[in-house]
Scaffold this motif. Sequence first.
Motif, PDB file in Angstrom:
ATOM      1  N   PHE A   1       3.116   9.097  -5.622  1.00 29.84           N
ATOM      2  CA  PHE A   1       1.985   9.972  -5.918  1.00 29.84           C
ATOM      3  C   PHE A   1       2.190  11.292  -5.185  1.00 29.84           C
ATOM      4  CE2 PHE A   1       0.511   5.653  -6.395  1.00 29.84           C
ATOM      5  CZ  PHE A   1      -0.229   5.688  -7.557  1.00 29.84           C
ATOM      6  N   ALA A   2       2.174  12.384  -5.938  1.00 28.44           N
ATOM      7  CA  ALA A   2       2.333  13.720  -5.360  1.00 28.44           C
ATOM      8  C   ALA A   2       1.094  14.544  -5.676  1.00 28.44           C
ATOM      9  CB  ALA A   2       3.574  14.404  -5.934  1.00 28.44           C
ATOM     10  N   TRP A   3       0.780  15.480  -4.804  1.00 26.76           N
ATOM     11  CA  TRP A   3      -0.353  16.363  -5.034  1.00 26.76           C
ATOM     12  C   TRP A   3       0.011  17.299  -6.175  1.00 26.76           C
ATOM     13  CZ3 TRP A   3      -1.947  21.366  -2.441  1.00 26.76           C
ATOM     14  CH2 TRP A   3      -3.318  21.604  -2.629  1.00 26.76           C
ATOM     15  N   ALA A   4      -0.689  17.213  -7.294  1.00 21.75           N
ATOM     16  CA  ALA A   4      -0.362  17.944  -8.518  1.00 21.75           C
ATOM     17  C   ALA A   4      -0.319  19.461  -8.333  1.00 21.75           C
ATOM     18  CB  ALA A   4      -1.313  17.546  -9.642  1.00 21.75           C
ATOM     19  N   PRO A   5      -1.259  20.084  -7.599  1.00 25.04           N
ATOM     20  CA  PRO A   5      -1.175  21.540  -7.438  1.00 25.04           C
ATOM     21  C   PRO A   5       0.115  22.007  -6.766  1.00 25.04           C
ATOM     22  CG  PRO A   5      -3.382  20.795  -6.910  1.00 25.04           C
ATOM     23  CD  PRO A   5      -2.534  19.557  -7.064  1.00 25.04           C
ATOM     24  N   THR A   6       0.667  21.213  -5.860  1.00 22.77           N
ATOM     25  CA  THR A   6       1.917  21.585  -5.200  1.00 22.77           C
ATOM     26  C   THR A   6       3.083  21.506  -6.178  1.00 22.77           C
ATOM     27  OG1 THR A   6       1.067  20.792  -3.093  1.00 22.77           O
ATOM     28  CG2 THR A   6       3.442  21.082  -3.259  1.00 22.77           C
TER      29      THR A   6
ATOM     30  N   ASP B   1      -8.592  20.345  -8.279  1.00 28.95           N
ATOM     31  CA  ASP B   1      -7.489  20.686  -7.394  1.00 28.95           C
ATOM     32  C   ASP B   1      -6.963  19.494  -6.603  1.00 28.95           C
ATOM     33  OD1 ASP B   1      -7.423  23.303  -8.200  1.00 28.95           O
ATOM     34  OD2 ASP B   1      -8.742  24.008  -6.599  1.00 28.95           O
ATOM     35  N   SER B   2      -7.625  18.362  -6.690  1.00 27.74           N
ATOM     36  CA  SER B   2      -7.165  17.195  -5.935  1.00 27.74           C
ATOM     37  C   SER B   2      -6.508  16.154  -6.831  1.00 27.74           C
ATOM     38  CB  SER B   2      -8.321  16.567  -5.146  1.00 27.74           C
ATOM     39  OG  SER B   2      -9.286  16.059  -6.045  1.00 27.74           O
ATOM     40  N   ARG B   3      -6.084  16.565  -8.014  1.00 26.74           N
ATOM     41  CA  ARG B   3      -5.389  15.645  -8.913  1.00 26.74           C
ATOM     42  C   ARG B   3      -4.017  15.300  -8.359  1.00 26.74           C
ATOM     43  NH1 ARG B   3      -6.220  16.891 -15.112  1.00 26.74           N
ATOM     44  NH2 ARG B   3      -5.590  14.747 -15.089  1.00 26.74           N
ATOM     45  N   GLU B   4      -3.561  14.120  -8.692  1.00 31.19           N
ATOM     46  CA  GLU B   4      -2.233  13.670  -8.290  1.00 31.19           C
ATOM     47  C   GLU B   4      -1.350  13.539  -9.527  1.00 31.19           C
ATOM     48  OE1 GLU B   4      -2.785  10.827  -4.461  1.00 31.19           O
ATOM     49  OE2 GLU B   4      -3.405   9.953  -6.363  1.00 31.19           O
ATOM     50  N   LEU B   5      -0.050  13.624  -9.297  1.00 28.04           N
ATOM     51  CA  LEU B   5       0.930  13.298 -10.314  1.00 28.04           C
ATOM     52  C   LEU B   5       1.486  11.936  -9.949  1.00 28.04           C
ATOM     53  CD1 LEU B   5       2.811  13.907 -12.715  1.00 28.04           C
ATOM     54  CD2 LEU B   5       4.360  15.017 -11.065  1.00 28.04           C
TER      55      LEU B   5
ATOM     56  N   ARG C   1       2.324  10.737 -15.154  1.00 29.29           N
ATOM     57  CA  ARG C   1       0.985  10.982 -15.701  1.00 29.29           C
ATOM     58  C   ARG C   1       0.080  11.530 -14.608  1.00 29.29           C
ATOM     59  NH1 ARG C   1      -2.779   6.764 -14.517  1.00 29.29           N
ATOM     60  NH2 ARG C   1      -1.759   4.841 -13.862  1.00 29.29           N
ATOM     61  N   PRO C   2      -0.907  12.323 -15.035  1.00 33.74           N
ATOM     62  CA  PRO C   2      -1.866  12.827 -14.051  1.00 33.74           C
ATOM     63  C   PRO C   2      -2.844  11.733 -13.658  1.00 33.74           C
ATOM     64  CG  PRO C   2      -2.462  13.579 -16.241  1.00 33.74           C
ATOM     65  CD  PRO C   2      -1.169  12.811 -16.385  1.00 33.74           C
ATOM     66  N   VAL C   3      -3.324  11.809 -12.431  1.00 35.31           N
ATOM     67  CA  VAL C   3      -4.318  10.857 -11.932  1.00 35.31           C
ATOM     68  C   VAL C   3      -5.467  11.666 -11.355  1.00 35.31           C
ATOM     69  CG1 VAL C   3      -4.802   9.039 -10.258  1.00 35.31           C
ATOM     70  CG2 VAL C   3      -2.582   9.108 -11.408  1.00 35.31           C
TER      71      VAL C   3
ATOM     72  N   GLY D   1       0.839  -1.192   0.000  1.00 32.44           N
ATOM     73  CA  GLY D   1       0.000   0.000   0.000  1.00 32.44           C
ATOM     74  C   GLY D   1       0.876   1.245   0.000  1.00 32.44           C
ATOM     75  N   ARG D   2       0.243   2.393   0.027  1.00 25.36           N
ATOM     76  CA  ARG D   2       0.985   3.648   0.024  1.00 25.36           C
ATOM     77  C   ARG D   2       1.503   3.980   1.424  1.00 25.36           C
ATOM     78  NH1 ARG D   2      -2.384   8.090  -3.471  1.00 25.36           N
ATOM     79  NH2 ARG D   2      -2.665   6.890  -5.383  1.00 25.36           N
ATOM     80  N   CYS D   3       2.702   4.567   1.468  1.00 24.07           N
ATOM     81  CA  CYS D   3       3.227   5.071   2.736  1.00 24.07           C
ATOM     82  C   CYS D   3       3.824   6.454   2.480  1.00 24.07           C
ATOM     83  CB  CYS D   3       4.243   4.116   3.348  1.00 24.07           C
ATOM     84  SG  CYS D   3       5.779   3.962   2.452  1.00 24.07           S
ATOM     85  N   PRO D   4       3.697   7.356   3.453  1.00 30.25           N
ATOM     86  CA  PRO D   4       4.189   8.720   3.257  1.00 30.25           C
ATOM     87  C   PRO D   4       5.715   8.789   3.352  1.00 30.25           C
ATOM     88  CG  PRO D   4       3.237   8.497   5.439  1.00 30.25           C
ATOM     89  CD  PRO D   4       3.014   7.191   4.730  1.00 30.25           C
TER      90      PRO D   4
END
Length: 145
Positions: free
Chosen positions: A107-112, A83-87, A74-76, A19-22
């Motif tokens: 996965f990164a927050w695209a707006p940032t 505004d909640s799209r991810e890269l 790619r965008p997700v 799974g995902r981990c920060p």
Amino acid sequence: MNPFVHRTLVVQLQAGGTGRCPVLAHLSYDADDPFAVTVVFGHDGHVLARWRLDREMLADGLVKSVGVGDVRLRPVDTGMSRDSRELRMEFLGDARPDGGRHHAVVFAWAPTVAAFLRETHRVVAPGQEEVPVDELLADILSGAE
């Protein structure tokens, strides 16, 4: 104007079918290397990986799928709002003993990421990048004597 841009953000790492981990991602830009963005991924004070990415490719990855080699972006759409799209950043690393390759997805927050890129564009606008080729060649040739 400061020729450096740096931003630290929390991203989500997915590796080895887990799974995902920060983890932390340190993005940096230096006007002396105007085409590149360096990303250092870290956790608990340890560097997990360091990648140099093409700045234009990183920007393109926010709006479309790019990359066919070791780095793919790619965008997700998270299904919430624009505004909640991810890269989604996929990295293929060195060979493993079993013949496969190390593989990680971040996965990164695209707006940032977009805000970071806007800051780099204020330092060196797209299309205005310059590389001092004459100086580089002079350094290489002076060392060859």
